[in-house]
Scaffold this active site. Structure first.
Site, PDB file in Angstrom:
ATOM      1  N   LYS A 160       0.823  -1.213   0.000  1.00  0.00           N
ATOM      2  CA  LYS A 160       0.000   0.000   0.000  1.00  0.00           C
ATOM      3  C   LYS A 160       0.863   1.272   0.000  1.00  0.00           C
ATOM      4  O   LYS A 160       2.078   1.206   0.259  1.00  0.00           O
ATOM      5  CB  LYS A 160      -0.942  -0.051   1.207  1.00  0.00           C
ATOM      6  N   TYR A 198     -12.400  -1.933  -3.852  1.00  0.00           N
ATOM      7  CA  TYR A 198     -12.897  -2.151  -2.487  1.00  0.00           C
ATOM      8  C   TYR A 198     -14.425  -2.144  -2.413  1.00  0.00           C
ATOM      9  O   TYR A 198     -14.978  -1.917  -1.342  1.00  0.00           O
ATOM     10  CB  TYR A 198     -12.317  -1.109  -1.538  1.00  0.00           C
ATOM     11  N   PHE A 222     -15.608   3.008   7.151  1.00  0.00           N
ATOM     12  CA  PHE A 222     -14.241   3.416   6.819  1.00  0.00           C
ATOM     13  C   PHE A 222     -13.977   3.480   5.309  1.00  0.00           C
ATOM     14  O   PHE A 222     -12.872   3.777   4.884  1.00  0.00           O
ATOM     15  CB  PHE A 222     -13.225   2.475   7.489  1.00  0.00           C
ATOM     16  N   ARG A 234      -1.668 -14.502   4.075  1.00  0.00           N
ATOM     17  CA  ARG A 234      -2.420 -13.874   5.179  1.00  0.00           C
ATOM     18  C   ARG A 234      -1.632 -14.017   6.487  1.00  0.00           C
ATOM     19  O   ARG A 234      -1.594 -13.110   7.297  1.00  0.00           O
ATOM     20  CB  ARG A 234      -3.806 -14.506   5.350  1.00  0.00           C
ATOM     21  N   THR A 242      -5.332  -7.320  10.579  1.00  0.00           N
ATOM     22  CA  THR A 242      -5.681  -6.044   9.933  1.00  0.00           C
ATOM     23  C   THR A 242      -5.195  -4.844  10.745  1.00  0.00           C
ATOM     24  O   THR A 242      -4.649  -3.885  10.189  1.00  0.00           O
ATOM     25  CB  THR A 242      -7.221  -5.959   9.756  1.00  0.00           C
ATOM     26  N   ARG A 245       2.636  -6.577   8.987  1.00  0.00           N
ATOM     27  CA  ARG A 245       1.910  -5.444   9.575  1.00  0.00           C
ATOM     28  C   ARG A 245       2.469  -5.055  10.946  1.00  0.00           C
ATOM     29  O   ARG A 245       2.488  -3.871  11.283  1.00  0.00           O
ATOM     30  CB  ARG A 245       0.420  -5.760   9.637  1.00  0.00           C
ATOM     31  N   ASN A 284      -2.098   0.274   6.794  1.00  0.00           N
ATOM     32  CA  ASN A 284      -1.616  -1.011   7.307  1.00  0.00           C
ATOM     33  C   ASN A 284      -0.758  -1.801   6.312  1.00  0.00           C
ATOM     34  O   ASN A 284      -0.726  -3.022   6.343  1.00  0.00           O
ATOM     35  CB  ASN A 284      -2.768  -1.830   7.879  1.00  0.00           C
ATOM     36  N   HIS A 295      -2.160  -5.401   1.428  1.00  0.00           N
ATOM     37  CA  HIS A 295      -3.441  -6.076   1.194  1.00  0.00           C
ATOM     38  C   HIS A 295      -3.162  -7.498   0.770  1.00  0.00           C
ATOM     39  O   HIS A 295      -2.167  -7.755   0.098  1.00  0.00           O
ATOM     40  CB  HIS A 295      -4.221  -5.375   0.073  1.00  0.00           C
ATOM     41  N   GLU A 342      -9.444 -10.501  -7.866  1.00  0.00           N
ATOM     42  CA  GLU A 342      -8.505  -9.403  -7.639  1.00  0.00           C
ATOM     43  C   GLU A 342      -7.311  -9.471  -8.581  1.00  0.00           C
ATOM     44  O   GLU A 342      -6.831  -8.437  -9.048  1.00  0.00           O
ATOM     45  CB  GLU A 342      -8.048  -9.423  -6.173  1.00  0.00           C
TER      46      GLU A 342
HETATM   47  P1  GDP Z   1      -7.752  -7.094   5.503  1.00  0.00           P
HETATM   48  O1  GDP Z   1      -8.279  -8.206   4.645  1.00  0.00           O
HETATM   49  O2  GDP Z   1      -6.927  -7.573   6.662  1.00  0.00           O
HETATM   50  O3  GDP Z   1      -7.019  -6.042   4.695  1.00  0.00           O
HETATM   51  O4  GDP Z   1      -9.012  -6.372   6.171  1.00  0.00           O
HETATM   52  P2  GDP Z   1     -10.483  -6.041   5.647  1.00  0.00           P
HETATM   53  O5  GDP Z   1     -10.775  -6.724   4.353  1.00  0.00           O
HETATM   54  O6  GDP Z   1     -11.412  -6.260   6.788  1.00  0.00           O
HETATM   55  O7  GDP Z   1     -10.447  -4.465   5.401  1.00  0.00           O
HETATM   56  C1  GDP Z   1      -9.874  -3.930   4.237  1.00  0.00           C
HETATM   57  C2  GDP Z   1      -9.042  -2.736   4.608  1.00  0.00           C
HETATM   58  O8  GDP Z   1      -9.895  -1.718   5.108  1.00  0.00           O
HETATM   59  C3  GDP Z   1      -8.028  -2.965   5.730  1.00  0.00           C
HETATM   60  O9  GDP Z   1      -6.817  -3.513   5.300  1.00  0.00           O
HETATM   61  C4  GDP Z   1      -7.838  -1.554   6.262  1.00  0.00           C
HETATM   62  O10 GDP Z   1      -6.939  -0.827   5.419  1.00  0.00           O
HETATM   63  C5  GDP Z   1      -9.219  -0.961   6.102  1.00  0.00           C
HETATM   64  N1  GDP Z   1      -9.963  -1.059   7.372  1.00  0.00           N
HETATM   65  C6  GDP Z   1     -10.532  -2.143   7.935  1.00  0.00           C
HETATM   66  N2  GDP Z   1     -11.120  -1.837   9.095  1.00  0.00           N
HETATM   67  C7  GDP Z   1     -10.944  -0.512   9.261  1.00  0.00           C
HETATM   68  C8  GDP Z   1     -11.340   0.414  10.255  1.00  0.00           C
HETATM   69  O11 GDP Z   1     -11.990   0.089  11.248  1.00  0.00           O
HETATM   70  N3  GDP Z   1     -10.968   1.712  10.048  1.00  0.00           N
HETATM   71  C9  GDP Z   1     -10.248   2.097   8.953  1.00  0.00           C
HETATM   72  N4  GDP Z   1      -9.926   3.399   8.796  1.00  0.00           N
HETATM   73  N5  GDP Z   1      -9.855   1.266   8.000  1.00  0.00           N
HETATM   74  C10 GDP Z   1     -10.187  -0.030   8.149  1.00  0.00           C
END
Ligand code: GDP
Length: 142
Positions: free
Chosen positions: A10, A50, A58, A86, A92, A103, A113, A116, A127
């Site tokens: 990212k 997304y 968010f 993963r 996350t 991370r 973070n 992805h 994807e």
């Molecule tokens: P991942 O698969 O671990 O990347 O997590 P998710 O698919 O749940 O979320 C996608 C992305 O959204 C995450 O990597 C974060 O960048 C963002 N994200 C998820 N939860 C939050 C949150 O509570 N707040 C914010 N600002 N970003 C979030």
């Protein structure tokens, strides 16, 4: 089972010059890069990528962050690549990420973070094809 997964380094991690260190972690895990490019997403493309999160609170912040700078997109291949990647990514929220994960070491917050990774075989396929044409994915003949 040999699988492919999508990785994105990212904008925060690219900006901090951590591309090489992150790729080194993947390679140490046995994951192989079979496609790679740098792109600077625009708002429409980031929203599309997304889309599954579009109802989340968010979503707006996530899209804004993802277009702040270029990202490194890679297709990775390996045995159980989706789970292996993963695991090396970590949780996350970097506060919850196990030590030694990408991370834990390179992310600063849940918003920024570092990486992805696809979360299922179905999403991995979607994807990868979002970013790569078939001819941009190579067989690792050695
Ligand atoms: P991942 O698969 O671990 O990347 O997590 P998710 O698919 O749940 O979320 C996608 C992305 O959204 C995450 O990597 C974060 O960048 C963002 N994200 C998820 N939860 C939050 C949150 O509570 N707040 C914010 N600002 N970003 C979030």
């Amino acid at each position: 089972m040999t699988e492919r997964t999508l990785s994105i380094i990212k904008p925060d991690a690219v900006g901090n010059n951590h591309i090489g260190e992150i790729i080194a972690r993947l390679e140490k895990k046995g994951l192989k890069v079979v496609g790679a490019k740098m792109v600077h997403l625009n708002e429409q493309k980031a929203q599309q990528f997304y889309e599954v999160h579009k109802e989340r609170p968010f979503f707006k912040d996530l899209v804004s962050f993802m277009i702040t700078g270029p990202v490194m997109v890679m297709a990775l291949e390996g045995n159980n690549a989706i789970k292996e990647y993963r695991d090396v990514m970590g949780a996350t929220n970097p506060k919850d990420a196990a030590s030694g994960t990408i991370r834990a070491d390179f992310a600063t917050s849940i918003d920024e973070n570092a990486v992805h990774g696809s979360d299922s075989k179905e999403n991995a396929e979607k994807e990868i094809s979002f970013f790569f044409k078939p001819e941009e994915l190579l067989s690792r003949t050695r």
